[in-house]
Design an enzyme around this catalytic site. Structure first.
Site, PDB file in Angstrom:
ATOM      1  N   GLU A   1       2.218   1.869  -3.591  1.00 25.32           N
ATOM      2  CA  GLU A   1       0.866   2.372  -4.165  1.00 25.32           C
ATOM      3  C   GLU A   1       0.986   3.871  -4.200  1.00 25.32           C
ATOM      4  O   GLU A   1       0.899   4.610  -5.117  1.00 25.32           O
ATOM      5  CB  GLU A   1      -0.199   1.798  -3.823  1.00 25.32           C
ATOM      6  CG  GLU A   1      -1.588   2.227  -4.428  1.00 25.32           C
ATOM      7  CD  GLU A   1      -2.627   2.590  -3.466  1.00 25.32           C
ATOM      8  OE1 GLU A   1      -2.961   3.730  -3.257  1.00 25.32           O
ATOM      9  OE2 GLU A   1      -3.079   1.524  -2.936  1.00 25.32           O
ATOM     10  N   HIS A   2       0.977   4.394  -2.788  1.00 30.78           N
ATOM     11  CA  HIS A   2       0.909   5.701  -2.599  1.00 30.78           C
ATOM     12  C   HIS A   2       2.206   6.651  -3.416  1.00 30.78           C
ATOM     13  O   HIS A   2       2.084   7.393  -3.960  1.00 30.78           O
ATOM     14  CB  HIS A   2       1.119   6.253  -1.263  1.00 30.78           C
ATOM     15  CG  HIS A   2      -0.258   6.250  -0.353  1.00 30.78           C
ATOM     16  ND1 HIS A   2      -0.667   7.306   0.233  1.00 30.78           N
ATOM     17  CD2 HIS A   2      -1.279   5.375  -0.295  1.00 30.78           C
ATOM     18  CE1 HIS A   2      -1.918   7.039   0.500  1.00 30.78           C
ATOM     19  NE2 HIS A   2      -2.183   5.882   0.483  1.00 30.78           N
TER      20      HIS A   2
ATOM     21  N   HIS B   1       0.771  -1.131   0.072  1.00 31.13           N
ATOM     22  CA  HIS B   1       0.204  -0.171  -0.014  1.00 31.13           C
ATOM     23  C   HIS B   1       0.786   1.293  -0.023  1.00 31.13           C
ATOM     24  O   HIS B   1       0.472   2.200  -0.848  1.00 31.13           O
ATOM     25  CB  HIS B   1      -1.003   0.060   1.032  1.00 31.13           C
ATOM     26  CG  HIS B   1      -1.784   1.294   1.470  1.00 31.13           C
ATOM     27  ND1 HIS B   1      -1.307   2.288   2.424  1.00 31.13           N
ATOM     28  CD2 HIS B   1      -2.914   1.758   0.874  1.00 31.13           C
ATOM     29  CE1 HIS B   1      -2.203   3.257   2.478  1.00 31.13           C
ATOM     30  NE2 HIS B   1      -3.167   2.676   1.535  1.00 31.13           N
TER      31      HIS B   1
ATOM     32  N   GLU C   1      -4.455   8.024   6.929  1.00 29.42           N
ATOM     33  CA  GLU C   1      -5.445   7.009   6.385  1.00 29.42           C
ATOM     34  C   GLU C   1      -5.754   5.758   7.391  1.00 29.42           C
ATOM     35  O   GLU C   1      -6.845   5.374   7.614  1.00 29.42           O
ATOM     36  CB  GLU C   1      -4.750   6.394   5.064  1.00 29.42           C
ATOM     37  CG  GLU C   1      -5.619   5.500   4.063  1.00 29.42           C
ATOM     38  CD  GLU C   1      -5.009   5.183   2.852  1.00 29.42           C
ATOM     39  OE1 GLU C   1      -3.915   5.646   2.559  1.00 29.42           O
ATOM     40  OE2 GLU C   1      -5.765   4.385   2.382  1.00 29.42           O
TER      41      GLU C   1
END
Lengths: 427, 423
Positions: A71-72, A68, A143
């Site tokens: 991905e960012h 993740h 997040e």
């Protein structure tokens, strides 16, 4: 140009497929009359991939949440970020990471091929610096905290923690504030170099577009020579015991009524393709027959005020793990569980009713048909099933093939109270 | 883009058909329009819940569900939403297109069922069944209380409540807890009779169905009431905040939720309204916007941040999730972005990217049946009829000075902050 055709007769859709010399599989779904164009570029790399080796090297272990994080960070470019390039073309770009996949995608209604080039370019061009990695930690921490305040999310991950002792599916997708804090630029590059080779990736395109041009533009954007350095990936296989970690997981959060997830761990795992999808379909039919809105059980729970319309049941079937989850809100989740267990024990002796099976099969045909209205949903489902050797276009045909006997057999196998976990978020 | 036909097929009942042949399912949505007022809001929340419990023919939810399942998983559900100070109760049917399933009667059968739910509720002694009503009252009570579960949304709704405490717009769309004890099978049934008799009805049809055919099927299958339809007044949008209202609420949470409410009092009838739409998008409409680039990308203060408008009430909300101790800093950075626009610090690139993003969304709308149904229904309320391409032209024509003029009218009304600090 040559490509295969994948047919979905019932849904009246065709997907064209071509494998490039570098190993990338490219799929194109022609959608006449759609203004929206969609392209996704996905790698078989998700939050579950925490221990792996590349080209027979040493096993490497990386911090939780790294897929993740990557991905960012992939949106970062030497001169600005990838969002800007799509914004200039009026397209929406985004990405998601789940347990098994990371996917980058855009939707546009114009300048499709330019957007497509940008998608390929930014995913192929990592640019991580100590500084930009550090800066992202603040955003990801927010997040994670957003999810910590989300009771539906918490009840689900607590369930997985109760269900799995070793399998990494028990970890939060984004990791923890602690694990992302110790993530480094080097960790990110190491994951990138292992999992982002075209041979571990899939491209899916949909829209009212010319198929020859679609394949041509994709091919032009990959350089010759990549085929020579195909990466061999070995993922560390965790041996997950058949038992569960904890039959009851409870946590307090600010909610009005307790929220629960009641799960069953599936131990008939390690299968792919047709066998896997047929199991998934059978269990989904089974769950709908037992827990659906027309079921005796739902009626009873509803009339007694134990559940409301949020009551739901679903099954997730991956190659190396699987579970069903019955979820809802209830003033007394323990009582709900008792009703369910009593009912299922009785049902195991009487068997299911064929009439219910026939009707639920019709229901799921219509329901699955409606999913094909969305090109993003179709694309994302197609890719995630493709990684499991399943052709999503055939889903409804296979749904029609599943028999009453198949479903009855799962009734006897699936609901084992020794593999049952109850997760509750209480006020 | 798509053919849209509008026709009054019965007194006070308008049929809107949007003909598209690319979907696998057809959508038929009945919108009943009511005023958003204290005396009705809870009744509107409760009524569809009771209606979905059973009909004269299918007396239980279980029987209703069975029938829907048999109709190839047709779904029939209701939502209660507010559009400005109007309260809309819908009944939505989604049913497989006949090109994909072998059942010629599917459309007729499912519309008949929909009519039964709306017009032929299951009754005992001429009223709603007491037991159904009690259960649904208890479900509605839980649903209203469950507002706190979704903190992001809760913060937005609470900001509106505080901001509009003297206006009907503050009313929560599901209703009010204090009204529930006084609702019984008698007064709800009386309200129901008014509701079906005098609510303006708009039927939105999106799918592979031609206007004349669907009109005939609807007129065959539905009973309509010839009562005089109520007139629902335009909401007032002339509130000037005298001072900034600051509200803090504390809960046991990990992330603070900040919502800022702004007034601008520019009505949708005003020629500068398109500039307002562009303004809101430029400020916080996505990854191209000032708030995203500044508050998230540059300052790492949040993961999500956006601005959005209530079209009918002309209220703008800015919302984000932050560390509790970053409250002052975040409010300051957000206000700076509004200031930037006011000063005219809008690059050509920002202007272009914003318009392109908006145009892209308008174009994409045609691929989503319920988005199209909502687009045309919004026009029923504003009585301004335009096609998607006319809307695109309006967006295209907005000039920078018009956005600056809109910015001048933005007034901060309320700052709501959900946090975890003890007062």
């Amino acid at each position: 140009m040559t490509y295969d055709e994948i047919q979905g007769k019932l849904v009246k859709e065709t997907i064209y497929r071509k494998k490039l010399t570098n190993g990338l599989e490219v799929f194109f779904l022609y959608k006449k009359g759609y203004a929206k164009q969609f392209a996704s570029f996905s790698t078989k790399f998700g939050s579950n991939d925490l221990k792996f080796s590349k080209n027979d090297g040493e096993m490497k272990e990386v911090p939780e949440g790294i897929a993740h994080f990557l991905e960012h960070k992939l949106f970062e470019e030497p001169n600005g970020n990838a969002f800007d390039r799509f914004a200039a073309l009026g397209a929406n770009v985004n990405a998601f990471t789940n347990f098994n996949i990371t996917s980058y995608y855009f939707t546009s209604t114009d300048h499709f091929y330019e957007n497509l080039k940008h998608l390929i370019t930014f995913v192929k061009t990592p640019y991580f610096t100590d500084e930009n990695v550090e800066k992202e930690k603040g955003i990801i921490a927010q997040e994670i905290k957003m999810y910590q305040d989300n009771p539906q999310w918490k009840v689900f991950f607590n369930l997985l923690k109760g269900m799995y002792e070793k399998h990494p599916v028990k970890n939060d997708i984004a990791g923890t504030v602690e694990s992302i804090t110790r993530t480094t630029k080097e960790d990110l590059y190491s994951c990138y170099e292992t999992f982002y080779h075209p041979s571990n990736m899939v491209m899916f395109i949909a829209g009212d577009l010319d198929k020859n041009k679609v394949f041509q533009v994709v091919e032009e954007n990959f350089s010759v020579g990549e085929e020579n350095n195909v990466v061999k990936i070995v993922r560390s296989e965790t041996v997950e015991p058949n038992g569960i970690a904890n039959p009851l997981v409870e946590e307090k959060l600010l909610v009005s009524t307790p929220i629960f997830n009641l799960g069953y761990k599936d131990i008939h795992v390690g299968i792919k393709g047709i066998e896997l999808i047929k199991k998934e379909i059978s269990i989904r039919l089974l769950l709908d027959i037992i827990f659906g809105k027309s079921s005796v059980l739902f009626e009873k729970l509803y009339d007694e005020g134990l559940v409301d319309h949020s009551f739901n049941a679903d099954y997730i079937g991956e190659v190396d793990y699987g579970h069903s989850i019955i979820s809802g809100e209830s003033t007394d989740p323990h009582m709900v569980k008792k009703y369910i267990n009593d009912y299922i024990e009785e049902l195991k002796t009487t068997g299911l009713d064929k009439e219910n099976f026939d009707r639920i099969q019709r229901k799921q045909i219509g329901e699955n048909l409606s999913y094909f209205n969305s090109i993003e949903y179709t694309g994302n489902s197609f890719v995630s099933y493709y990684f499991k050797d399943i052709n999503y276009l055939e889903y409804i045909e296979l749904l029609k093939e599943v028999t009453f006997e198949d479903v009855n057999q799962h009734l006897l196998q699936h609901f084992d109270i020794n593999r049952q976990v109850l997760s509750i978020i209480k006020p | 883009m798509n053919e849209h036909i509008r026709e009054e097929i019965f007194k006070g009942v308008n049929l809107h058909t949007i003909i598209v042949d690319k979907f696998k399912t057809n959508l038929i949505k009945f919108n009943f329009q009511r005023p958003l007022i204290q005396g009705e809001s809870t009744l509107n929340g409760l009524l569809p819940m009771v209606l979905h419990r059973g009909t004269e023919n299918l007396q239980t939810s279980k029987m209703l569900s069975k029938e829907l399942e048999y109709l190839y998983g047709a779904y029939l559900n209701s939502n209660v939403v507010k559009k400005g100070e109007r309260h809309i109760v819908d009944f939505t049917l989604g049913v497989a297109d006949l090109n994909f399933v072998e059942d010629r009667n599917l459309l007729n059968e499912s519309l008949k069922l929909m009519n039964d739910v709306i017009n032929k509720p299951y009754k005992e002694n001429g009223l709603f069944k007491k037991e159904y009503l009690q259960q649904e009252k208890s479900n509605l009570e839980k649903r209203i209380k469950a507002r706190v579960n979704d903190k992001n949304r809760y913060a937005v709704e609470r900001c509106i409540e505080e901001m509009c405490s003297e206006e009907n717009f503050a009313l929560y769309e599901q209703g009010r807890l204090e009204d529930l004890p006084n609702i019984n099978e008698n007064n709800l049934f009386n309200y129901y009779k008014q509701f079906i008799n005098n609510s303006p009805v708009d039927i939105m049809v999106v799918g592979n169905l031609n206007h004349a055919d669907i009109k005939k099927v609807i007129l065959d299958q539905f009973e309509f009431n010839s009562g005089e339809k109520i007139k629902i007044p335009r909401e007032k949008i002339d509130f000037i905040p005298k001072q900034i209202k600051k509200v803090r609420e504390s809960m046991d949470i990990s992330q603070g939720k900040l919502t800022m409410g702004f007034r601008n009092n520019i009505p949708y009838e005003d020629p500068s309204y398109p500039a307002l739409m562009v303004y809101v998008n430029l400020l916080g409409g996505g990854a191209h916007s000032k708030l995203f680039l500044k508050v998230r990308e540059e300052r790492s203060l949040c993961y999500y941040i956006y601005s959005k408008m209530d079209k009918f009430k002309s209220i703008m909300l800015v919302s984000c999730g932050i560390e509790v101790d970053k409250y002052d800093e975040t409010v300051e950075v957000i206000m700076q972005q509004l200031e930037e626009i006011k000063k005219g610090n809008i690059s050509n690139e920002e202007m272009e990217n914003t318009k392109k993003a908006m145009i892209n969304s308008v174009n994409e709308m045609g691929d989503n049946a319920s988005a199209m149904a909502d687009f045309y229904y919004g026009q029923v309320i504003t009585k301004q009829y335009y096609s998607p391409s006319q809307l695109i032209d309006q967006i295209q024509n907005v000039k920078k000075e018009e956005i600056v003029a809109v910015a001048e009218k933005m007034m901060l009304d309320t700052i709501y902050f959900l946090n975890n600090q003890q007062m």
